[in-house]
Design an enzyme around this catalytic site. Structure first.
Site, PDB file in Angstrom:
ATOM      1  CE  LYS A  47      -2.458  -0.954   3.742  1.00 56.69           C
ATOM      2  NZ  LYS A  47      -1.951  -2.285   4.159  1.00 56.69           N
ATOM      3  NE  ARG A  58      -5.007  -1.215   9.282  1.00 57.51           N
ATOM      4  CZ  ARG A  58      -3.886  -0.634   8.840  1.00 57.51           C
ATOM      5  NH1 ARG A  58      -3.877   0.629   8.476  1.00 57.51           N
ATOM      6  NH2 ARG A  58      -2.782  -1.328   8.736  1.00 57.51           N
ATOM      7  NE  ARG A  98       6.987  -2.973   6.668  1.00 61.84           N
ATOM      8  CZ  ARG A  98       5.688  -2.754   6.520  1.00 61.84           C
ATOM      9  NH1 ARG A  98       5.244  -2.176   5.411  1.00 61.84           N
ATOM     10  NH2 ARG A  98       4.819  -3.123   7.432  1.00 61.84           N
ATOM     11  NE  ARG A 105       5.648  -0.753  10.366  1.00 62.93           N
ATOM     12  CZ  ARG A 105       4.528  -0.675   9.674  1.00 62.93           C
ATOM     13  NH1 ARG A 105       4.514  -0.043   8.505  1.00 62.93           N
ATOM     14  NH2 ARG A 105       3.423  -1.213  10.123  1.00 62.93           N
ATOM     15  NE  ARG A 141       1.166  -5.070  11.294  1.00 59.72           N
ATOM     16  CZ  ARG A 141       2.375  -5.049  10.704  1.00 59.72           C
ATOM     17  NH1 ARG A 141       3.411  -5.625  11.264  1.00 59.72           N
ATOM     18  NH2 ARG A 141       2.528  -4.448   9.549  1.00 59.72           N
TER      19      ARG A 141
HETATM   20  P1  AMP Z   1       0.185   0.506   8.719  1.00 56.00           P
HETATM   21  O1  AMP Z   1       1.433   1.309   8.636  1.00 56.00           O
HETATM   22  O2  AMP Z   1      -0.914   1.008   7.827  1.00 56.00           O
HETATM   23  O3  AMP Z   1       0.432  -0.977   8.573  1.00 56.00           O
HETATM   24  O4  AMP Z   1      -0.384   0.706  10.212  1.00 56.00           O
HETATM   25  C1  AMP Z   1       0.358   0.282  11.349  1.00 56.00           C
HETATM   26  C2  AMP Z   1      -0.551   0.178  12.567  1.00 56.00           C
HETATM   27  O5  AMP Z   1      -1.151   1.466  12.829  1.00 56.00           O
HETATM   28  C3  AMP Z   1      -1.719  -0.769  12.422  1.00 56.00           C
HETATM   29  O6  AMP Z   1      -1.361  -2.110  12.721  1.00 56.00           O
HETATM   30  C4  AMP Z   1      -2.711  -0.188  13.438  1.00 56.00           C
HETATM   31  O7  AMP Z   1      -2.331  -0.533  14.772  1.00 56.00           O
HETATM   32  C5  AMP Z   1      -2.492   1.303  13.285  1.00 56.00           C
HETATM   33  N1  AMP Z   1      -3.409   1.880  12.264  1.00 56.00           N
HETATM   34  C6  AMP Z   1      -3.057   2.447  11.060  1.00 56.00           C
HETATM   35  N2  AMP Z   1      -4.136   2.848  10.378  1.00 56.00           N
HETATM   36  C7  AMP Z   1      -5.214   2.535  11.155  1.00 56.00           C
HETATM   37  C8  AMP Z   1      -6.623   2.677  11.008  1.00 56.00           C
HETATM   38  N3  AMP Z   1      -7.172   3.206   9.887  1.00 56.00           N
HETATM   39  N4  AMP Z   1      -7.410   2.252  12.015  1.00 56.00           N
HETATM   40  C9  AMP Z   1      -6.903   1.725  13.137  1.00 56.00           C
HETATM   41  N5  AMP Z   1      -5.588   1.530  13.345  1.00 56.00           N
HETATM   42  C10 AMP Z   1      -4.738   1.935  12.369  1.00 56.00           C
END
Ligand code: AMP
Length: 201
Positions: free
Chosen positions: A22, A97, A136, A142, A153
């Site tokens: 993404k 999400r 990654r 991370r 996740r």
């Molecule tokens: P990402 O970088 O998009 O994989 O997001 C990393 C983490 O941030 C996720 O595993 C969630 O804990 C949190 N997060 C990011 N976007 C959202 C969202 N739209 N709703 C809830 N939690 C989010």
């Protein structure tokens, strides 16, 4: 490749499991079409790094592979959206999400006279996702890219986010792109750019 559209771009929601690309494809799309880009994961990581109240709340959820509560996310999203220059369209990366977030996004946009635009779904098998996320972890370090949190996740994705694909289908704006078919990043990008351009004619 066809010339880029010159007029206002439709908004784009980029959708897929953790590790599906993404962030990578959003950045490419944003650069090519001069669109705004909101990554909710990046917003939350910046808050954590800056030690804000929001960051402190977010950290517990992120480290556990859980989602941040919807009401908090929706407020963050709306203020971020309003801070971007209007007129070129925005890519939403990592949001929505949950169905509640999707409904809230649609409403937030409608209140501003805007639309969801198109949803781009990245389909990648779970073994490829795991391989990418562990790689990654080595490159970016991370905290949530360890095998245990990745499994959580994935489970959260299947339970709370994947059902949203049907919501977008019902909106008539779901466009799917499969790694198994495109095979390379370049192949994926070409298919995605073609679809965006045909949707923006
Ligand atoms: P990402 O970088 O998009 O994989 O997001 C990393 C983490 O941030 C996720 O595993 C969630 O804990 C949190 N997060 C990011 N976007 C959202 C969202 N739209 N709703 C809830 N939690 C989010």
């Amino acid at each position: 490749m066809r010339p880029r559209p010159r007029h206002e771009m439709k908004n784009i929601i980029i959708f897929g499991a953790p590790g599906s690309g993404k962030g990578t494809y959003s950045a490419e799309i944003a650069t090519r079409y001069g669109m705004g880009h909101i990554s909710t994961g990046d917003v939350l990581r910046a808050e954590i790094k800056n030690g804000t109240e929001l960051g402190k709340v977010a950290q517990g959820y992120i480290d556990n592979g859980q989602l941040i509560p919807d009401n908090l996310m929706i407020d963050i999203l709306a203020s971020k959206y309003d801070s971007l220059p209007q007129g070129r369209g925005v890519i939403f990366d990592g949001f929505p999400r949950t169905i509640a977030q999707a409904e809230a996004l649609k409403k937030m946009l409608a209140q501003r006279g805007h639309e969801l635009g198109m949803m781009i779904e990245l389909i990648v098998s779970e073994d490829v996702l795991m391989f990418r996320l562990l790689r990654r972890a080595q490159i970016e370090g991370r905290a949530d890219d360890n095998e245990e949190t990745i499994r959580k996740r994935f489970a959260v994705y299947h339970a709370q986010t994947e059902p949203l694909a049907k919501w977008f289908e019902a909106e008539g704006i779901r466009h799917t792109f499969s790694w198994d078919i495109c095979k390379t990043k370049e192949g994926m990008l070409e298919a995605i750019f073609n679809e965006i351009e045909s949707q923006n004619q």
